[in-house]
Motif scaffolding. Structure first.
Motif, short mmCIF file in Angstrom:
data_model
loop_
_atom_site.label_atom_id
_atom_site.label_comp_id
_atom_site.label_asym_id
_atom_site.label_seq_id
_atom_site.Cartn_x
_atom_site.Cartn_y
_atom_site.Cartn_z
N LEU A 70 0.82 -1.21 0.00
CA LEU A 70 0.00 0.00 0.00
C LEU A 70 0.86 1.26 0.00
O LEU A 70 0.56 2.23 -0.70
CB LEU A 70 -0.93 -0.02 1.22
N ALA A 71 1.95 1.25 0.79
CA ALA A 71 2.83 2.41 0.80
C ALA A 71 3.49 2.62 -0.56
O ALA A 71 3.63 3.76 -1.04
CB ALA A 71 3.89 2.24 1.89
N ALA A 102 -6.30 3.80 3.42
CA ALA A 102 -5.46 2.60 3.30
C ALA A 102 -4.36 2.58 4.36
O ALA A 102 -4.10 1.55 5.00
CB ALA A 102 -4.86 2.53 1.89
N LEU A 103 -3.72 3.71 4.58
CA LEU A 103 -2.64 3.76 5.58
C LEU A 103 -3.17 3.55 7.00
O LEU A 103 -2.55 2.85 7.81
CB LEU A 103 -1.91 5.10 5.48
N HIS A 151 -2.41 13.40 4.87
CA HIS A 151 -2.66 12.11 4.24
C HIS A 151 -1.64 11.05 4.64
O HIS A 151 -1.99 9.88 4.77
CB HIS A 151 -2.66 12.28 2.72
N ASN A 152 -0.39 11.44 4.84
CA ASN A 152 0.66 10.44 5.04
C ASN A 152 1.16 10.36 6.48
O ASN A 152 1.85 9.38 6.82
CB ASN A 152 1.86 10.76 4.13
N ALA A 153 0.86 11.31 7.33
CA ALA A 153 1.34 11.28 8.72
C ALA A 153 0.20 11.23 9.72
O ALA A 153 0.22 10.42 10.65
CB ALA A 153 2.22 12.52 8.99
N LEU A 157 -1.28 7.89 12.27
CA LEU A 157 -1.39 8.12 13.71
C LEU A 157 -2.81 7.91 14.20
O LEU A 157 -3.04 7.40 15.31
CB LEU A 157 -0.92 9.54 14.05
N PHE A 158 -3.78 8.28 13.38
CA PHE A 158 -5.19 8.03 13.74
C PHE A 158 -5.47 6.53 13.80
O PHE A 158 -6.18 6.06 14.70
CB PHE A 158 -6.10 8.71 12.73
N GLY A 159 -4.93 5.77 12.84
CA GLY A 159 -5.08 4.31 12.89
C GLY A 159 -4.41 3.72 14.12
O GLY A 159 -4.93 2.77 14.73
#
Length: 300
Positions: A70-71, A102-103, A151-153, A157-159
């Motif tokens: 995914l990354a 996805a992340l 989107h990428n950081a 962290l939320f996940g």
């Protein structure tokens, strides 16, 4: 069976959400940017997102591999968006919600399954590379920096927070269940102890009454002048003694003391013992002088 159905339902819902996010991002980009030479870049990004979405189904079997795939897909999408005309990359990266979803799912899966830190570090290193690639520090821009960080950081962290919260809820639920089971066990133990205490008190009371009746019957049998009365008192004393013994054996007060039972060898073995191994009839041991006798084993 219900757990399997629930897992499959979650996978289908996640796959549908990622597909809908890819399609919605492409449609919003086409509406905002309008027709132009960058339509092919938008289509390429949407196709790549749709092609990579099924990897989310492999996150339970290969969590680290699914996160790296995914990354890599997000890095490829970012590179494609930066290759588009100047007015398209910021719009394409802003309206697309596929990458943060996805992340966040990948990071939540890795955290929830307790992947070792050495393996999880690969995914976090890939997220760091994505953050640097999305913010473009070599060409700073407020829009790219905000999109790259959100989107990428922020999404990973939320996940991570979601996985920690779910684990904490699971631990609290397990602790509450354990406390409830311990409370039930303590209540059951207290009821059992109270039942045993009442049984012991009733047994002591009945045994005292029966013993007193036995003593009175023995005294009556000794002092009575009438033979019929003495016979009746003797019968009553014998009956009371038997009742007392049966009460003691049924109440379990002597459960810790094994009852002595005479050992009987088989008839075929008893014939082979020499005469010296047989005890004489009058050689019984006296009361109060315990002596352990070791008997020879059966030769069969």
């Amino acid at each position: 069976m219900g757990t399997v159905i629930q897992v499959k339902t979650v996978d289908v819902v996640l796959l549908a959400v990622l597909g809908a996010a890819a399609a919605a991002g492409g449609a919003l980009t086409a509406v905002v940017a309008g027709p132009g030479p960058g339509a092919g870049f938008t289509v390429a990004v949407v196709v790549l997102q749709l092609a990579t979405s099924p990897v989310i189904l492999l996150r339970r079997r290969w969590p680290v591999g699914a996160g790296l795939i995914l990354a890599g897909s997000i890095a490829a999408q970012t590179s494609i968006a930066f290759a588009a005309p100047r007015n398209l990359p910021e719009t394409l990266l802003s309206v697309s919600a596929w990458a943060p979803l996805a992340l966040s799912v990948a990071v939540e899966n890795i955290t929830e399954r307790g992947i070792p830190a050495a393996r999880a570090a690969l995914v976090w290193a890939a997220i760091g590379v994505l953050t640097v690639l999305g913010t473009r520090p070599w060409d700073p821009d407020a829009g790219f920096i905000a999109n790259g960080l959100l989107h990428n950081a922020v999404a990973p962290l939320f996940g991570l927070w979601l996985a920690a919260r779910r684990r904490r809820l699971h631990l609290l639920t397990e602790r509450a269940d354990r406390a409830e089971r311990e409370q039930w066990w303590r209540a059951e133990q207290a009821r059992t102890e109270e039942r045993h205490r009442l049984a012991a008190e009733l047994h002591d009371l009945v045994a005292h009454r029966v013993t007193l009746m036995t003593l009175q019957a023995g005294a009556l049998a000794t002092t009575a002048a009438d033979p019929v009365t003495r016979a009746a008192a003797d019968d009553l004393r014998a009956d009371a003694s038997g009742r007392s013994m049966s009460c003691a054996s049924s109440s379990g007060c002597c459960a810790g003391r094994p009852r002595w039972r005479p050992h009987r060898w088989p008839r075929s073995c008893r014939r082979r013992w020499p005469s010296w191994s047989r005890r004489p009839a009058g050689s019984g041991r006296r009361c109060g002088s315990p002596r352990r006798v070791t008997r020879p084993r059966c030769p069969r």
